[in-house]
Scaffold this motif. Structure first.
Motif, PDB file in Angstrom:
ATOM      1  N   LEU A 222       0.833  -1.192   0.000  1.00 12.75           N
ATOM      2  CA  LEU A 222       0.000   0.000   0.000  1.00 12.75           C
ATOM      3  C   LEU A 222       0.865   1.238   0.000  1.00 12.75           C
ATOM      4  CD1 LEU A 222      -2.744   1.518   0.535  1.00 12.75           C
ATOM      5  CD2 LEU A 222      -2.117   1.381   2.923  1.00 12.75           C
ATOM      6  N   TYR A 223       0.559   2.189  -0.887  1.00 12.13           N
ATOM      7  CA  TYR A 223       1.275   3.458  -0.970  1.00 12.13           C
ATOM      8  C   TYR A 223       0.409   4.546  -0.354  1.00 12.13           C
ATOM      9  CZ  TYR A 223       4.323   0.874  -4.002  1.00 12.13           C
ATOM     10  OH  TYR A 223       5.197  -0.060  -4.483  1.00 12.13           O
ATOM     11  N   PHE A 224       0.876   5.124   0.745  1.00 16.72           N
ATOM     12  CA  PHE A 224       0.080   6.112   1.470  1.00 16.72           C
ATOM     13  C   PHE A 224      -0.112   7.395   0.688  1.00 16.72           C
ATOM     14  CE2 PHE A 224       1.778   3.411   4.854  1.00 16.72           C
ATOM     15  CZ  PHE A 224       0.580   3.048   5.450  1.00 16.72           C
ATOM     16  N   SER A 225       0.805   7.736  -0.195  1.00 19.54           N
ATOM     17  CA  SER A 225       0.672   8.972  -0.968  1.00 19.54           C
ATOM     18  C   SER A 225      -0.551   8.929  -1.887  1.00 19.54           C
ATOM     19  CB  SER A 225       1.936   9.227  -1.783  1.00 19.54           C
ATOM     20  OG  SER A 225       2.143   8.168  -2.705  1.00 19.54           O
ATOM     21  N   GLN A 226      -1.027   7.747  -2.186  1.00 17.99           N
ATOM     22  CA  GLN A 226      -2.190   7.591  -3.051  1.00 17.99           C
ATOM     23  C   GLN A 226      -3.504   7.841  -2.307  1.00 17.99           C
ATOM     24  OE1 GLN A 226      -1.864   7.136  -6.313  1.00 17.99           O
ATOM     25  NE2 GLN A 226       0.342   7.079  -6.048  1.00 17.99           N
ATOM     26  N   LEU A 227      -3.480   7.709  -1.006  1.00 17.86           N
ATOM     27  CA  LEU A 227      -4.694   7.875  -0.199  1.00 17.86           C
ATOM     28  C   LEU A 227      -4.443   8.890   0.899  1.00 17.86           C
ATOM     29  CD1 LEU A 227      -5.536   4.110   0.155  1.00 17.86           C
ATOM     30  CD2 LEU A 227      -6.766   5.749  -1.223  1.00 17.86           C
ATOM     31  N   THR A 228      -5.146   9.983   0.828  1.00 16.84           N
ATOM     32  CA  THR A 228      -4.996  11.005   1.856  1.00 16.84           C
ATOM     33  C   THR A 228      -6.277  11.060   2.679  1.00 16.84           C
ATOM     34  OG1 THR A 228      -5.779  12.677   0.304  1.00 16.84           O
ATOM     35  CG2 THR A 228      -3.393  12.385   0.480  1.00 16.84           C
ATOM     36  N   ASP A 229      -6.218  11.684   3.817  1.00 16.90           N
ATOM     37  CA  ASP A 229      -7.372  11.871   4.702  1.00 16.90           C
ATOM     38  C   ASP A 229      -7.968  10.554   5.193  1.00 16.90           C
ATOM     39  OD1 ASP A 229      -7.126  14.634   4.325  1.00 16.90           O
ATOM     40  OD2 ASP A 229      -8.361  14.549   2.520  1.00 16.90           O
ATOM     41  N   HIS A 230      -7.131   9.594   5.464  1.00 15.32           N
ATOM     42  CA  HIS A 230      -7.579   8.322   6.031  1.00 15.32           C
ATOM     43  C   HIS A 230      -6.781   8.040   7.302  1.00 15.32           C
ATOM     44  CE1 HIS A 230     -10.013   7.038   2.576  1.00 15.32           C
ATOM     45  NE2 HIS A 230      -9.053   7.555   1.819  1.00 15.32           N
ATOM     46  N   THR A 231      -7.374   7.291   8.210  1.00 17.94           N
ATOM     47  CA  THR A 231      -6.680   6.823   9.403  1.00 17.94           C
ATOM     48  C   THR A 231      -6.279   5.382   9.157  1.00 17.94           C
ATOM     49  OG1 THR A 231      -8.031   8.252  10.794  1.00 17.94           O
ATOM     50  CG2 THR A 231      -6.894   6.444  11.884  1.00 17.94           C
ATOM     51  N   PHE A 232      -4.999   5.085   9.271  1.00  9.01           N
ATOM     52  CA  PHE A 232      -4.487   3.743   9.007  1.00  9.01           C
ATOM     53  C   PHE A 232      -4.102   3.079  10.318  1.00  9.01           C
ATOM     54  CE2 PHE A 232      -3.544   6.349   5.276  1.00  9.01           C
ATOM     55  CZ  PHE A 232      -4.208   5.625   4.310  1.00  9.01           C
ATOM     56  N   LYS A 233      -4.437   1.785  10.439  1.00 11.69           N
ATOM     57  CA  LYS A 233      -4.163   1.054  11.675  1.00 11.69           C
ATOM     58  C   LYS A 233      -3.628  -0.338  11.366  1.00 11.69           C
ATOM     59  CE  LYS A 233      -7.927   3.273  14.144  1.00 11.69           C
ATOM     60  NZ  LYS A 233      -9.038   3.090  15.066  1.00 11.69           N
ATOM     61  N   ILE A 234      -2.855  -0.849  12.294  1.00 14.75           N
ATOM     62  CA  ILE A 234      -2.462  -2.250  12.280  1.00 14.75           C
ATOM     63  C   ILE A 234      -2.909  -2.824  13.615  1.00 14.75           C
ATOM     64  CG2 ILE A 234      -0.543  -3.884  12.291  1.00 14.75           C
ATOM     65  CD1 ILE A 234       0.947  -1.935  10.473  1.00 14.75           C
ATOM     66  N   ASP A 235      -3.716  -3.858  13.549  1.00 15.12           N
ATOM     67  CA  ASP A 235      -4.270  -4.489  14.758  1.00 15.12           C
ATOM     68  C   ASP A 235      -4.923  -3.468  15.682  1.00 15.12           C
ATOM     69  OD1 ASP A 235      -3.431  -6.915  13.786  1.00 15.12           O
ATOM     70  OD2 ASP A 235      -1.693  -7.059  15.095  1.00 15.12           O
ATOM     71  N   GLY A 236      -5.606  -2.485  15.099  1.00 17.61           N
ATOM     72  CA  GLY A 236      -6.329  -1.487  15.879  1.00 17.61           C
ATOM     73  C   GLY A 236      -5.485  -0.350  16.415  1.00 17.61           C
ATOM     74  N   VAL A 237      -4.186  -0.349  16.152  1.00 19.22           N
ATOM     75  CA  VAL A 237      -3.281   0.705  16.631  1.00 19.22           C
ATOM     76  C   VAL A 237      -2.991   1.663  15.476  1.00 19.22           C
ATOM     77  CG1 VAL A 237      -1.009   1.195  17.597  1.00 19.22           C
ATOM     78  CG2 VAL A 237      -2.233  -0.879  18.291  1.00 19.22           C
ATOM     79  N   ASP A 238      -3.248   2.964  15.697  1.00 21.92           N
ATOM     80  CA  ASP A 238      -2.995   3.972  14.663  1.00 21.92           C
ATOM     81  C   ASP A 238      -1.532   3.993  14.271  1.00 21.92           C
ATOM     82  OD1 ASP A 238      -5.646   4.725  14.797  1.00 21.92           O
ATOM     83  OD2 ASP A 238      -5.274   6.649  15.777  1.00 21.92           O
ATOM     84  N   LEU A 239      -1.283   4.051  12.957  1.00 27.05           N
ATOM     85  CA  LEU A 239       0.090   4.196  12.466  1.00 27.05           C
ATOM     86  C   LEU A 239       0.514   5.651  12.572  1.00 27.05           C
ATOM     87  CD1 LEU A 239       0.112   1.950   9.278  1.00 27.05           C
ATOM     88  CD2 LEU A 239       1.283   1.547  11.426  1.00 27.05           C
TER      89      LEU A 239
ATOM     90  N   CYS B 260       8.048   1.596  14.716  1.00 28.18           N
ATOM     91  CA  CYS B 260       8.927   0.484  15.058  1.00 28.18           C
ATOM     92  C   CYS B 260       8.975   0.291  16.578  1.00 28.18           C
ATOM     93  CB  CYS B 260      10.319   0.742  14.510  1.00 28.18           C
ATOM     94  SG  CYS B 260      11.072  -0.682  13.755  1.00 28.18           S
ATOM     95  N   GLU B 261       9.018   1.392  17.303  1.00 24.36           N
ATOM     96  CA  GLU B 261       9.001   1.314  18.764  1.00 24.36           C
ATOM     97  C   GLU B 261       7.672   0.780  19.273  1.00 24.36           C
ATOM     98  OE1 GLU B 261       9.952   5.309  19.974  1.00 24.36           O
ATOM     99  OE2 GLU B 261      12.048   5.126  19.326  1.00 24.36           O
ATOM    100  N   ILE B 262       6.570   1.251  18.697  1.00 22.04           N
ATOM    101  CA  ILE B 262       5.233   0.815  19.126  1.00 22.04           C
ATOM    102  C   ILE B 262       5.051  -0.689  18.921  1.00 22.04           C
ATOM    103  CG2 ILE B 262       2.758   0.959  18.570  1.00 22.04           C
ATOM    104  CD1 ILE B 262       3.289   3.963  17.894  1.00 22.04           C
ATOM    105  N   PHE B 263       5.493  -1.192  17.779  1.00 31.40           N
ATOM    106  CA  PHE B 263       5.267  -2.604  17.430  1.00 31.40           C
ATOM    107  C   PHE B 263       6.474  -3.503  17.736  1.00 31.40           C
ATOM    108  CE2 PHE B 263       2.186  -0.355  14.762  1.00 31.40           C
ATOM    109  CZ  PHE B 263       1.037  -1.057  15.072  1.00 31.40           C
ATOM    110  N   ASN B 264       7.476  -2.952  18.427  1.00 32.35           N
ATOM    111  CA  ASN B 264       8.681  -3.722  18.770  1.00 32.35           C
ATOM    112  C   ASN B 264       9.319  -4.358  17.535  1.00 32.35           C
ATOM    113  OD1 ASN B 264       8.546  -3.246  21.589  1.00 32.35           O
ATOM    114  ND2 ASN B 264       6.925  -4.781  21.728  1.00 32.35           N
ATOM    115  N   GLY B 265       9.427  -3.560  16.495  1.00 27.65           N
ATOM    116  CA  GLY B 265      10.022  -4.050  15.256  1.00 27.65           C
ATOM    117  C   GLY B 265      11.515  -3.819  15.202  1.00 27.65           C
TER     118      GLY B 265
END
Length: 173
Positions: A97-114, A122-127
């Protein structure tokens, strides 16, 4: 014998894989789960240019996916069986997914805002934060003994290379 059958049935119930076991990417009211979702699930909100069926063990790589006419990203699809299936039964194994293609959206992974920063995510997800010709973050886990991985990328051409540019989520087939 009854105790053995009861224990076996409980073991089988507990070993089932659920959608939440994989990384669930969501934005607004939509979610996508590589490794779990099939094409019929994607058809609800996205347009894919795909054939009507998949041959046994066939894989389709880098299929363009659009959302309300806008390019959303690429997906990889596969047939997990040895026989031909309807495309709607094909499984999703990878999302880019390219974020530059979609603006004004809230993106999440497992319910956590990116966050906009790769380092913060990386700190949030211990990556694992990677600095090589730009910034990236690798996040991974095992689901049913197979790899489920997210890679967050910055744009190497941007002034702020730590800003989240695109992501890739894949689940080992």
């Amino acid at each position: 014998m009854k105790k053995f059958l009861l224990a076996l049935s409980l073991l089988l119930l507990c070993s089932c894989v659920h959608r939440e076991d994989y990384y669930v990417f969501s934005f607004d009211d939509y979610s996508i789960t590589p490794g779990y979702d099939d094409v019929s699930f994607l058809d609800i909100a996205f347009d894919l240019d795909v054939p009507d069926s998949l041959e046994g063990n066939e894989k389709l790589k880098s299929v363009n996916m659009t959302f309300f006419g806008k390019y959303f990203g690429d997906v990889d699809l596969y047939n997990p069986t040895n026989k031909a299936i309807d495309i709607k039964d094909g499984k999703l194994s990878r999302l880019v997914l390219y974020f530059s293609q979609l603006t004004d959206h809230t993106f999440k992974i497992d319910g956590v805002d990116l966050e906009k920063s790769i380092k913060k995510n990386c700190e949030i997800f211990n990556g694992e934060y990677i600095v090589r010709n730009g910034y990236a973050c690798a996040i991974g886990k095992k689901v049913n003994g197979k790899d489920n991985v997210i890679i967050l990328y910055g744009d190497i051409y941007a002034m702020d290379q730590d800003e989240l540019n695109h992501l890739e989520i894949y689940a080992e087939e």
